[in-house]
Design an enzyme around this catalytic site. Structure first.
Site, PDB file in Angstrom:
ATOM      1  N   SER A  51    -133.066  14.664 -72.624  1.00  0.00           N
ATOM      2  CA  SER A  51    -132.088  15.086 -73.478  1.00  0.00           C
ATOM      3  C   SER A  51    -132.553  15.523 -74.745  1.00  0.00           C
ATOM      4  O   SER A  51    -131.885  15.969 -75.562  1.00  0.00           O
ATOM      5  CB  SER A  51    -130.894  14.117 -73.598  1.00  0.00           C
ATOM      6  OG  SER A  51    -131.415  12.954 -74.586  1.00  0.00           O
ATOM      7  N   LYS A  84    -131.267  10.253 -80.170  1.00  0.00           N
ATOM      8  CA  LYS A  84    -130.416  11.316 -80.479  1.00  0.00           C
ATOM      9  C   LYS A  84    -130.984  11.700 -81.937  1.00  0.00           C
ATOM     10  O   LYS A  84    -131.527  10.801 -82.938  1.00  0.00           O
ATOM     11  CB  LYS A  84    -128.796  11.295 -80.342  1.00  0.00           C
ATOM     12  CG  LYS A  84    -128.531  10.677 -79.107  1.00  0.00           C
ATOM     13  CD  LYS A  84    -128.772  11.848 -77.569  1.00  0.00           C
ATOM     14  CE  LYS A  84    -128.361  11.199 -76.605  1.00  0.00           C
ATOM     15  NZ  LYS A  84    -128.739  12.138 -75.311  1.00  0.00           N
TER      16      LYS A  84
END
EC number: 3.4.21.89
Length: 198
Positions: A48, A89
């Site tokens: 990711s 993230k």
């Protein structure tokens, strides 16, 4: 009448052993303080955050930084996504800001964000005639005490665009990723390029 003076004999081996024990106890306390209160290791799992972070890379996460300030645009954070899992993230929008994602374009408060940390990936996708991001997000305002986060691998990331993750509350943030320390050939500081808004 004179009193005899006495001198207590000391055992040098015993004294040295006690000094070593004290030093080890202090070192253990420091390790505990640094490990649990200031910094923590984190292992990247999954794609990711590619192309900036890859599976198996080990990071040092600064757990203390947000005691004195709040997350900023472009910072990479680790947070509790579920009871058993932490995610890594990038912070894209802050409390009170409006955020919208349309293809490869991200807008914060109606201004296009220049994400320098994604430029090589965006350019590569453009040269191949395909969009880098295939997942949009309709305009919403980030609630107070939360941030909007996305993975750098925009088409393959479970992040704030997903209802299961959503906006990330400050109290769920573990800390900021500051250093890649493994593998050795990747040792480097994590740069916090605050994106420009055009």
């Amino acid at each position: 009448m004179e009193q005899d003076q006495t001198v207590e004999k000391t055992n040098p081996v015993k004294n040295e052993a006690w000094e070593w024990i004290k030093a080890l106890l202090i070192a253990a306390a420091l390790v505990f303080f640094i490990r649990w209160l200031v910094f923590a290791p984190f292992i990247v799992e999954g794609p990711s955050m590619e192309p900036n972070f890859y599976t198996g890379e080990r990071l040092i996460v600064n757990k203390f930084i947000y005691k004195f300030g709040k997350p900023e645009h472009g910072e990479v954070v680790v947070f509790h996504a579920t009871k058993d899992k932490d995610y890594i993230k990038r912070v894209v929008a802050l409390p009170g800001q409006k955020v919208k994602v349309e293809g490869d374009k991200v807008y914060v408060d109606n201004q296009l964000v220049d994400e320098t940390y994604l430029k090589p990936a965006l350019d590569k996708a453009a040269s191949e005639g395909r969009p880098y991001n295939t997942r949009n997000f309709p305009e919403q305002t980030v609630p107070e005490g939360s941030v909007f986060v996305m993975g750098d691998n925009r088409s393959n990331s479970s992040d704030s665009r997903d209802p299961s993750v959503g906006f990330v509350n400050y109290d769920k943030i573990v800390g900021r990723a500051d250093l890649i320390f493994w593998p050795f050939n990747k040792i480097s500081l994590v740069h916090f390029n605050s994106p420009n808004r055009q």
